[in-house]
Design a protein around this motif. Sequence first.
Motif, PDB file in Angstrom:
ATOM      1  N   ILE A 123       0.840  -1.198   0.000  1.00 10.28           N
ATOM      2  CA  ILE A 123       0.000   0.000   0.000  1.00 10.28           C
ATOM      3  C   ILE A 123       0.871   1.242   0.000  1.00 10.28           C
ATOM      4  CG2 ILE A 123      -1.581   1.375   1.411  1.00 10.28           C
ATOM      5  CD1 ILE A 123      -2.929  -1.055   2.322  1.00 10.28           C
ATOM      6  N   GLU A 124       0.486   2.228  -0.760  1.00  5.54           N
ATOM      7  CA  GLU A 124       1.133   3.534  -0.675  1.00  5.54           C
ATOM      8  C   GLU A 124       0.127   4.522  -0.106  1.00  5.54           C
ATOM      9  OE1 GLU A 124       2.734   5.165  -4.338  1.00  5.54           O
ATOM     10  OE2 GLU A 124       2.509   7.214  -3.570  1.00  5.54           O
ATOM     11  N   LYS A 125       0.527   5.192   0.987  1.00  4.83           N
ATOM     12  CA  LYS A 125      -0.324   6.240   1.544  1.00  4.83           C
ATOM     13  C   LYS A 125      -0.046   7.490   0.749  1.00  4.83           C
ATOM     14  CE  LYS A 125       0.504   4.076   5.997  1.00  4.83           C
ATOM     15  NZ  LYS A 125       1.258   4.156   7.262  1.00  4.83           N
ATOM     16  N   TYR A 126      -0.912   7.794  -0.175  1.00  2.00           N
ATOM     17  CA  TYR A 126      -0.605   8.882  -1.100  1.00  2.00           C
ATOM     18  C   TYR A 126      -0.941  10.249  -0.508  1.00  2.00           C
ATOM     19  CZ  TYR A 126      -0.670  11.892  -5.141  1.00  2.00           C
ATOM     20  OH  TYR A 126      -0.443  12.928  -5.983  1.00  2.00           O
ATOM     21  N   SER A 127      -2.069  10.342   0.161  1.00  2.00           N
ATOM     22  CA  SER A 127      -2.412  11.612   0.805  1.00  2.00           C
ATOM     23  C   SER A 127      -3.373  11.298   1.937  1.00  2.00           C
ATOM     24  CB  SER A 127      -3.089  12.566  -0.186  1.00  2.00           C
ATOM     25  OG  SER A 127      -4.418  12.133  -0.426  1.00  2.00           O
TER      26      SER A 127
END
Length: 423
Positions: A98-102
């Motif tokens: 997972i990438e926490k983008y914002s």
Amino acid sequence: MDKIFALVDCNNFYVSCERVFDFTLRDRPVVVLSNNDGLVIARSNEAKALGFKMGDAVFQMHDLIKEHQVAVMSSNYAFYYDLCDRVREVLSHFSPRIEKYSIDECFLDLSGIAKEELEDYGRRIKAKVEKWTGIPVSVGIGATKCLAKLANKLAKKSVKARGVLDVYKSPHLEKALEATDVGDLWGVGQAYEGMLKSNGINNALEFRNAPDHWVRSRMTVVGARIQSELKGVSCIGLEEIPPLQKMVGTAQGFGMLIDTLEELKEAAATYANKEAIKLRKQKQCVKELVVWVQTNSFGRDPQYGNKAEIVFPVATNDPSLIIKKVVNAVEMLYKKGYRYKRIGLNATKLELENCVQEHLFVKPEDTKRQNLLRVVDQLNEVSGAGTIRTASVVIDARWMTRFSKQSPHYTTKVKDIPIARVG
DNA sequence: TCTGGGGTCCTAGGACCC
DNA sequence: TCTGGGGTCCTAGGACCC
């Protein structure tokens, strides 16, 4: 194996957060305001339908607010961050990558899931997040991050999609591209939108089909990457581990204009303390720090702005050292006869806490002091910011940023945490 | 009376070095 | 008059994101 990306985006996130605990806000127009209650920064669908735009100045919207009984809320970031964590926790059940983008968006790596199961998987993500957190989300799925973004946008707009759209190897991909305004593409802002449209490129399909070298020459490699991604070639990877921040800033407009040096110094100390807290949280130390002061650029008062650069002999995140230097700098910057609207701090050169360069003539920071500061951090974490602080830092002053219509700190105080009932 | 606050990346051009 | 070429580092400005 082909890559598959999903973008999960919380709908009208700040408004949705407010609605989780306050049922009276459901089914009525709601807006959430910026610092100082100045601008509209989040809108419910009902508020969007009434014509509220991002960045609208609240003082110009009073009639509309009154006429339609619009609920107006100050922002409550501590609360939003907390709900953001809960959403991410749920998402982690659906992909280990997972990438926490914002604050309101996450990219998920769904590579390996069979093509025909993707849409259903997206619907399960949506349902579970909503059930467990109360926050409605939209899901877009595609072969690249750009395509997942694009699918997400369409998923929000289209009634048929019901919040989930999969364009991975889809026969309808071209239609989706055609339906996307070029200005809605991730990475295409106002300037590029104008340039592209004046060259006859109005939608994402036309952009994808434009000559590569032309795009490269007009929009640098940034544009070239977007174009490749629209062709299904992934060139923007998932960032599971956030890279170290290169800058750490603190800048907030005051709730009123300040004209005395005393108050300006008080504000400087308080913001410097905030800056130190941010640095300590990231385990970084500041080597060079820019301090600036500015009068109200919207006002008719005489204007003045200036900045000073502080270089620390040894990089530090000790609040008392930072405060001292910042207050000194502000004494130099202050000019009598002006009314100041804001102070900003920006740490532009950073070093990691555990590998700070020592200075030949300065004693390395003694470990006792470091331990003390760590305890202070922990206490403030548990008992609320400002429980223990340097004497020059204030927690209640007339110049402080206004949040006059803030919701209760539902989840972010130790006491009185209400339980959300959802679904 | 009231107009946000964070960030990032890319490029061009200048200074400097060999 | 002619006025290297390649490399690095830094900065300012422009573009973008949420």
